[in-house]
Design a protein around this motif. Sequence first.
Motif, PDB file in Angstrom:
ATOM      1  N   ASN A  35      45.840  24.691 -35.506  1.00  0.00           N
ATOM      2  CA  ASN A  35      46.254  26.065 -35.205  1.00  0.00           C
ATOM      3  C   ASN A  35      46.680  26.188 -33.743  1.00  0.00           C
ATOM      4  OD1 ASN A  35      45.852  27.002 -37.805  1.00  0.00           O
ATOM      5  ND2 ASN A  35      43.819  27.816 -37.384  1.00  0.00           N
ATOM      6  N   LEU A  36      45.906  25.594 -32.843  1.00  0.00           N
ATOM      7  CA  LEU A  36      46.246  25.648 -31.416  1.00  0.00           C
ATOM      8  C   LEU A  36      47.589  24.991 -31.132  1.00  0.00           C
ATOM      9  CD1 LEU A  36      42.752  24.836 -29.913  1.00  0.00           C
ATOM     10  CD2 LEU A  36      43.974  27.014 -29.695  1.00  0.00           C
ATOM     11  N   ARG A  37      47.860  23.877 -31.806  1.00  0.00           N
ATOM     12  CA  ARG A  37      49.170  23.214 -31.620  1.00  0.00           C
ATOM     13  C   ARG A  37      50.297  24.158 -32.017  1.00  0.00           C
ATOM     14  NH1 ARG A  37      49.453  17.695 -29.840  1.00  0.00           N
ATOM     15  NH2 ARG A  37      51.616  18.343 -29.734  1.00  0.00           N
ATOM     16  N   GLY A  38      50.135  24.803 -33.146  1.00  0.00           N
ATOM     17  CA  GLY A  38      51.149  25.748 -33.604  1.00  0.00           C
ATOM     18  C   GLY A  38      51.325  26.911 -32.647  1.00  0.00           C
ATOM     19  N   GLU A  50      51.420  31.594 -19.509  1.00  0.00           N
ATOM     20  CA  GLU A  50      49.960  31.571 -19.434  1.00  0.00           C
ATOM     21  C   GLU A  50      49.352  31.025 -20.734  1.00  0.00           C
ATOM     22  OE1 GLU A  50      46.472  34.958 -19.303  1.00  0.00           O
ATOM     23  OE2 GLU A  50      48.381  35.402 -18.339  1.00  0.00           O
ATOM     24  N   LEU A  51      49.801  31.546 -21.873  1.00  0.00           N
ATOM     25  CA  LEU A  51      49.222  31.131 -23.154  1.00  0.00           C
ATOM     26  C   LEU A  51      49.687  29.743 -23.582  1.00  0.00           C
ATOM     27  CD1 LEU A  51      49.249  34.508 -25.095  1.00  0.00           C
ATOM     28  CD2 LEU A  51      47.260  33.257 -24.206  1.00  0.00           C
ATOM     29  N   HIS A  52      50.927  29.401 -23.295  1.00  0.00           N
ATOM     30  CA  HIS A  52      51.426  28.059 -23.608  1.00  0.00           C
ATOM     31  C   HIS A  52      50.515  27.008 -22.946  1.00  0.00           C
ATOM     32  CE1 HIS A  52      54.503  25.130 -24.722  1.00  0.00           C
ATOM     33  NE2 HIS A  52      54.458  24.648 -23.490  1.00  0.00           N
ATOM     34  N   ALA A  53      50.204  27.221 -21.687  1.00  0.00           N
ATOM     35  CA  ALA A  53      49.330  26.297 -20.955  1.00  0.00           C
ATOM     36  C   ALA A  53      47.895  26.350 -21.475  1.00  0.00           C
ATOM     37  CB  ALA A  53      49.366  26.612 -19.464  1.00  0.00           C
ATOM     38  N   PHE A  55      46.769  27.217 -24.506  1.00  0.00           N
ATOM     39  CA  PHE A  55      46.640  26.582 -25.820  1.00  0.00           C
ATOM     40  C   PHE A  55      46.678  25.060 -25.706  1.00  0.00           C
ATOM     41  CE2 PHE A  55      48.421  30.744 -27.600  1.00  0.00           C
ATOM     42  CZ  PHE A  55      47.155  31.230 -27.875  1.00  0.00           C
ATOM     43  N   GLU A  56      47.493  24.541 -24.793  1.00  0.00           N
ATOM     44  CA  GLU A  56      47.521  23.095 -24.587  1.00  0.00           C
ATOM     45  C   GLU A  56      46.173  22.604 -24.052  1.00  0.00           C
ATOM     46  OE1 GLU A  56      50.212  19.576 -22.568  1.00  0.00           O
ATOM     47  OE2 GLU A  56      50.649  21.643 -22.040  1.00  0.00           O
ATOM     48  N   GLU A  57      45.618  23.326 -23.106  1.00  0.00           N
ATOM     49  CA  GLU A  57      44.294  22.980 -22.563  1.00  0.00           C
ATOM     50  C   GLU A  57      43.246  22.973 -23.682  1.00  0.00           C
ATOM     51  OE1 GLU A  57      40.970  25.503 -20.174  1.00  0.00           O
ATOM     52  OE2 GLU A  57      42.990  25.579 -19.333  1.00  0.00           O
ATOM     53  N   LEU A  58      43.296  23.985 -24.527  1.00  0.00           N
ATOM     54  CA  LEU A  58      42.317  24.085 -25.608  1.00  0.00           C
ATOM     55  C   LEU A  58      42.508  23.005 -26.670  1.00  0.00           C
ATOM     56  CD1 LEU A  58      42.155  27.971 -26.055  1.00  0.00           C
ATOM     57  CD2 LEU A  58      40.419  26.471 -25.023  1.00  0.00           C
ATOM     58  N   TYR A  59      43.764  22.678 -27.018  1.00  0.00           N
ATOM     59  CA  TYR A  59      43.931  21.630 -28.040  1.00  0.00           C
ATOM     60  C   TYR A  59      43.631  20.253 -27.475  1.00  0.00           C
ATOM     61  CZ  TYR A  59      48.954  20.448 -27.026  1.00  0.00           C
ATOM     62  OH  TYR A  59      50.134  20.042 -26.475  1.00  0.00           O
ATOM     63  N   GLU A 107      43.677  36.479 -30.671  1.00  0.00           N
ATOM     64  CA  GLU A 107      42.659  36.960 -31.617  1.00  0.00           C
ATOM     65  C   GLU A 107      42.305  35.874 -32.630  1.00  0.00           C
ATOM     66  OE1 GLU A 107      44.475  40.546 -33.112  1.00  0.00           O
ATOM     67  OE2 GLU A 107      43.545  41.770 -31.519  1.00  0.00           O
ATOM     68  N   ALA A 108      43.298  35.161 -33.123  1.00  0.00           N
ATOM     69  CA  ALA A 108      43.035  34.074 -34.074  1.00  0.00           C
ATOM     70  C   ALA A 108      42.205  32.971 -33.415  1.00  0.00           C
ATOM     71  CB  ALA A 108      44.348  33.514 -34.610  1.00  0.00           C
ATOM     72  N   THR A 109      42.517  32.657 -32.164  1.00  0.00           N
ATOM     73  CA  THR A 109      41.753  31.639 -31.443  1.00  0.00           C
ATOM     74  C   THR A 109      40.307  32.079 -31.257  1.00  0.00           C
ATOM     75  OG1 THR A 109      43.750  30.876 -30.331  1.00  0.00           O
ATOM     76  CG2 THR A 109      41.650  30.266 -29.317  1.00  0.00           C
ATOM     77  N   LEU A 110      40.096  33.350 -30.937  1.00  0.00           N
ATOM     78  CA  LEU A 110      38.738  33.877 -30.801  1.00  0.00           C
ATOM     79  C   LEU A 110      37.971  33.790 -32.119  1.00  0.00           C
ATOM     80  CD1 LEU A 110      39.329  36.974 -28.513  1.00  0.00           C
ATOM     81  CD2 LEU A 110      37.787  35.063 -28.040  1.00  0.00           C
ATOM     82  N   GLU A 111      38.620  34.127 -33.221  1.00  0.00           N
ATOM     83  CA  GLU A 111      37.973  34.025 -34.533  1.00  0.00           C
ATOM     84  C   GLU A 111      37.622  32.581 -34.859  1.00  0.00           C
ATOM     85  OE1 GLU A 111      36.756  36.221 -36.828  1.00  0.00           O
ATOM     86  OE2 GLU A 111      37.083  37.620 -35.165  1.00  0.00           O
ATOM     87  N   ASN A 112      38.541  31.669 -34.567  1.00  0.00           N
ATOM     88  CA  ASN A 112      38.278  30.252 -34.818  1.00  0.00           C
ATOM     89  C   ASN A 112      37.115  29.745 -33.971  1.00  0.00           C
ATOM     90  OD1 ASN A 112      40.421  30.199 -36.638  1.00  0.00           O
ATOM     91  ND2 ASN A 112      41.825  29.236 -35.218  1.00  0.00           N
ATOM     92  N   LEU A 113      37.094  30.123 -32.701  1.00  0.00           N
ATOM     93  CA  LEU A 113      35.983  29.724 -31.823  1.00  0.00           C
ATOM     94  C   LEU A 113      34.663  30.296 -32.318  1.00  0.00           C
ATOM     95  CD1 LEU A 113      37.632  29.998 -28.304  1.00  0.00           C
ATOM     96  CD2 LEU A 113      36.528  27.962 -29.251  1.00  0.00           C
TER      97      LEU A 113
END
Length: 158
Positions: A35-38, A50-53, A55-59, A107-113
Amino acid sequence: MKKISELLGLKANEATQLGEKLNELLANYQMFYQNLRGFHWNIKGEKFFELHAKFEELYDDAVMKVDEIAERILTLGVTPYHTFTDYLKVSSIKEAKDLSDGVATTEATLENLSTLIKLERAILPLAEEAGDEGTLTLLTDYITQQEKVVWMLASSLK
């Protein structure tokens, strides 16, 4: 030769049970990672950079955790899941398709976490009961880091 669990001083049945719960966690991490890659690839809007970076950090972090969890499963003498068929069947985290909005992806990332943290917390008592300090340490470290990420992402939505 003794079983790996015996060499570690763990009961075989408890090590197997922990390995299976960690396989569930592994499946969820694989879906989180995907999901993070997408999100990284498809993010659009004013928070793009900000989010592009982020999400890369998180994946990047998630892929390291995937490897650590799989190796922990092997250490417990269980075979880690390694197909998307298994991941899709076992994971509580579902595919997030066609999300590109900053708020929706956050929001999706927060739910996944949240799903990952709850699963990690559910495994802790099993690891404690088995005397499995390796799994306890791994998961408590993950939870500590993830709680901070949840706070930061939730704060960004306010």
